[in-house]
Design a protein around this motif. Sequence first.
Motif, PDB file in Angstrom:
ATOM      1  N   GLU A  84      -3.387   0.593  -8.286  1.00 56.73           N
ATOM      2  CA  GLU A  84      -5.067   0.289  -8.254  1.00 56.73           C
ATOM      3  C   GLU A  84      -5.106   2.380  -7.015  1.00 56.73           C
ATOM      4  OE1 GLU A  84      -8.229  -1.944  -5.305  1.00 56.73           O
ATOM      5  OE2 GLU A  84      -6.540  -2.203  -5.844  1.00 56.73           O
ATOM      6  N   PHE A  85      -5.997   2.251  -8.388  1.00 57.65           N
ATOM      7  CA  PHE A  85      -6.313   3.827  -7.604  1.00 57.65           C
ATOM      8  C   PHE A  85      -7.996   4.073  -7.989  1.00 57.65           C
ATOM      9  CE2 PHE A  85      -7.254   8.794  -8.117  1.00 57.65           C
ATOM     10  CZ  PHE A  85      -6.999   9.048  -6.944  1.00 57.65           C
TER      11      PHE A  85
ATOM     12  N   TRP B 256      -9.623   8.503  -3.384  1.00 55.20           N
ATOM     13  CA  TRP B 256      -9.109   7.870  -2.058  1.00 55.20           C
ATOM     14  C   TRP B 256      -8.220   9.044  -3.123  1.00 55.20           C
ATOM     15  CZ3 TRP B 256      -7.523   1.908  -4.538  1.00 55.20           C
ATOM     16  CH2 TRP B 256      -7.796   1.715  -3.733  1.00 55.20           C
TER      17      TRP B 256
ATOM     18  N   SER C 207       0.714  -1.106   0.002  1.00 58.45           N
ATOM     19  CA  SER C 207      -0.530   0.591   0.092  1.00 58.45           C
ATOM     20  C   SER C 207       0.799   0.770   0.477  1.00 58.45           C
ATOM     21  CB  SER C 207      -1.284  -0.136   1.470  1.00 58.45           C
ATOM     22  OG  SER C 207      -1.794  -0.365   0.929  1.00 58.45           O
TER      23      SER C 207
ATOM     24  N   ARG D  19      -3.152   5.977  -2.209  1.00 60.08           N
ATOM     25  CA  ARG D  19      -3.899   6.863  -1.914  1.00 60.08           C
ATOM     26  C   ARG D  19      -3.144   8.658  -1.500  1.00 60.08           C
ATOM     27  NH1 ARG D  19      -8.442   4.372   0.652  1.00 60.08           N
ATOM     28  NH2 ARG D  19      -8.136   1.573  -0.235  1.00 60.08           N
TER      29      ARG D  19
ATOM     30  N   ASP E 205      -3.280  -0.218  -3.950  1.00 61.32           N
ATOM     31  CA  ASP E 205      -3.311   0.839  -4.320  1.00 61.32           C
ATOM     32  C   ASP E 205      -2.995   1.996  -3.499  1.00 61.32           C
ATOM     33  OD1 ASP E 205      -4.578   1.362  -0.415  1.00 61.32           O
ATOM     34  OD2 ASP E 205      -3.834  -1.298  -1.444  1.00 61.32           O
TER      35      ASP E 205
END
Length: 190
Positions: A179-180, A184, A69, A147, A145
């Motif tokens: 991944e977005f 976020w 992450s 963020r 992901d």
Amino acid sequence: MDPLKDQTRPGQRSPPPSTANTPAKPKCKPAKPIILLLIASVAIALGVLLVCYSVLLSGRNRRVSLRYSVVIDGGSSGTRVHVFGYRIESGKPVFDFGGESYASMKLSPGLSAYADNPDGARVSVAELVDFAKGRVPKGMLKKSDIRLMATAGMRLLEMPVQEQILEVTRSLLRSSGFEFRDEWASVISG
């Protein structure tokens, strides 16, 4: 009479052959200890192979279960990226903040410094994204992901300016390979 010659007289039967001069025929009995030893050897070999396979498989699962992450912290004095490596155990993430499982980088100024030039935030965030890409294996980017959480400095800006800076960063994060989702990237409450 010569013992070496076999002579028979008429009406007499020849004597049975002597067993003293002929070698004994071996009896074919399976050797139980050898069979048991063979079975035990095969069982041990299979056991060792099973243990080796289990160890290799568990090592492979550990690598596969490692996840990543990325959090970009848009503070007032600077913008930091944190890359976390973690694994899932019993359905919960387990973080290891040592070694290659954690990396961080800070750039100045913070995102709020781009109030007059929102596009300038792209360069700063792009450098942080590149840093994160260097810490996450390429095959894991789409599964990792990313963020962005903006804090104090961004909260001081008016909403339209906040949204312009966030939209610039969202555009960059969408194309980052991570991944977005748009939600976020936000300004979080204090």
